[in-house]
Design a protein around this motif. Structure first.
Motif, mmCIF file in Angstrom:
data_model
loop_
_atom_site.group_PDB
_atom_site.id
_atom_site.type_symbol
_atom_site.label_atom_id
_atom_site.label_comp_id
_atom_site.label_asym_id
_atom_site.label_seq_id
_atom_site.Cartn_x
_atom_site.Cartn_y
_atom_site.Cartn_z
ATOM 1 N N VAL A 169 12.024 48.055 80.514
ATOM 2 C CA VAL A 169 12.792 47.720 81.831
ATOM 3 C C VAL A 169 13.399 49.101 82.437
ATOM 4 O O VAL A 169 13.914 49.942 81.608
ATOM 5 C CB VAL A 169 14.248 46.735 81.231
ATOM 6 N N ASP A 194 8.357 41.041 86.644
ATOM 7 C CA ASP A 194 9.550 40.674 87.325
ATOM 8 C C ASP A 194 10.416 41.890 87.697
ATOM 9 O O ASP A 194 10.312 42.928 87.590
ATOM 10 C CB ASP A 194 10.683 40.032 86.317
ATOM 11 N N LEU A 196 14.529 42.440 89.661
ATOM 12 C CA LEU A 196 15.824 41.780 89.894
ATOM 13 C C LEU A 196 16.718 42.955 90.632
ATOM 14 O O LEU A 196 16.549 44.035 90.456
ATOM 15 C CB LEU A 196 16.568 41.566 88.582
ATOM 16 N N LYS A 230 18.571 39.557 81.476
ATOM 17 C CA LYS A 230 18.935 39.616 82.805
ATOM 18 C C LYS A 230 20.522 39.317 82.939
ATOM 19 O O LYS A 230 21.091 39.878 83.863
ATOM 20 C CB LYS A 230 18.397 38.416 83.663
ATOM 21 N N GLU A 231 21.007 38.503 82.014
ATOM 22 C CA GLU A 231 22.478 38.258 82.051
ATOM 23 C C GLU A 231 23.307 39.433 81.624
ATOM 24 O O GLU A 231 24.302 39.858 82.136
ATOM 25 C CB GLU A 231 22.738 36.820 81.185
ATOM 26 N N ILE A 272 23.087 38.336 93.370
ATOM 27 C CA ILE A 272 21.647 38.539 92.758
ATOM 28 C C ILE A 272 20.790 38.184 93.472
ATOM 29 O O ILE A 272 20.660 37.198 93.937
ATOM 30 C CB ILE A 272 21.985 37.687 91.395
ATOM 31 N N GLU A 274 16.417 37.824 93.253
ATOM 32 C CA GLU A 274 15.298 37.854 92.467
ATOM 33 C C GLU A 274 14.327 37.828 93.203
ATOM 34 O O GLU A 274 14.131 37.489 94.268
ATOM 35 C CB GLU A 274 15.570 36.667 91.355
#
Length: 274
Positions: A169, A194, A196, A230-231, A272, A274
């Motif tokens: 990440v 992905d 974010l 992600k959290e 947020i 995404e």
């Protein structure tokens, strides 16, 4: 069971960054913080007046001492200073199963260089392949890749280059990007494709000393507590935004952030995307 966190970083005698900021953050987030000291600094809110790196053998001894006794749930690296220290620490982390957050600390708020130039290659070669998360600011990302960042497309291309170096990440922190915008926007890229985007109102303040250390420490603590990636990223953004928003007014230069704020002040919602 109480989560155990570890920071491998330098000391900030002014208390706003480095080991001190990390341990304060770990404590606020109810994890048990352990530490390996890589260097000591003569430092205050004006800047860094002197740096003394500890011998790599002693750094390794500290790390081995922690590893032989504690079940560390997540760890972070901060200022590692030299190529030899980076190589020694990386070797000790090769078999670690816990998340490893790498904050590639290079330059202090006052402008002092905290990472020797030859250490950049060592970090890319030895440490990045072990990293779960890499958290560069824009100047650090530019130095690591040799690429200039001016647009979002640049951000994405640099992140892809950093992902190719090994981390799972990449958090492209938004504090230095598009300062004219009303929001501080972090662009996060995952190896699986992905993305974010986390946005919070930009705070006009000079009290930002230790923001990178504090953010990466918060992420380390949330991962140690078992939050999904992600959290954990979202909560770390909330932690650092609270810390910046409620400055302590300490010192006469770039003052420290407020490590108490996440638990004592009203939380500003992070948008947020995404």
């Amino acid at each position: 069971m109480l989560p155990i966190t570890l920071t491998i970083a330098g000391s900030d005698s002014g208390g706003g960054a480095g080991i001190q900021a990390d341990l304060k953050t770990f404590q606020e987030l109810k994890t048990f913080g352990t530490s390996v000291l890589t260097a000591v600094t003569a430092q205050n809110t004006y800047g860094v007046q002197a740096v003394y790196a500890l011998p790599e053998d002693f750094i390794v001894e500290q790390l081995q001492s922690i590893q032989s006794d504690f079940n560390v749930n997540a760890l972070k690296t901060g200022m590692l200073f030299s190529a030899s220290i980076i190589e020694a620490v990386s070797k000790q982390l090769e078999n670690v199963q816990a998340p490893i957050i790498v904050d590639p600390v290079m330059i202090a708020k006052g402008g002092a260089t905290l990472l020797q130039q030859e250490a950049v290659d060592a970090m890319i070669t030895h440490l990045f392949p072990l990293a779960t998360v890499l958290t560069p600011n824009i100047p650090e990302a530019e130095t690591l890749t040799g690429m200039k960042i001016q647009t979002y497309d640049d951000v994405e291309q640099v992140a892809k280059k950093l992902l190719a170096m090994g981390p799972e990440v990449i958090v492209m922190k938004g504090g230095h990007f598009a300062p004219e915008q009303q929001a501080a926007i972090d662009h996060i890229f995952f190896k699986n494709g992905d993305k974010l985007t986390l946005s919070a109102p930009r705070v006009q303040t000079k009290d930002t000393h230790g923001t990178g250390c504090t953010y990466s420490a918060a992420l380390t603590a949330f991962l140690a507590k078992g939050l999904p990636m992600k959290e954990a990223l979202i909560e770390a953004k909330r932690f650092i935004h609270a810390a910046i928003s409620h400055g302590l007014g300490i010192g006469h230069g770039h003052g420290p952030t407020n490590h108490f704020a996440y638990n004592t002040k009203a939380k500003v919602e992070v948008e947020i995307i995404e």
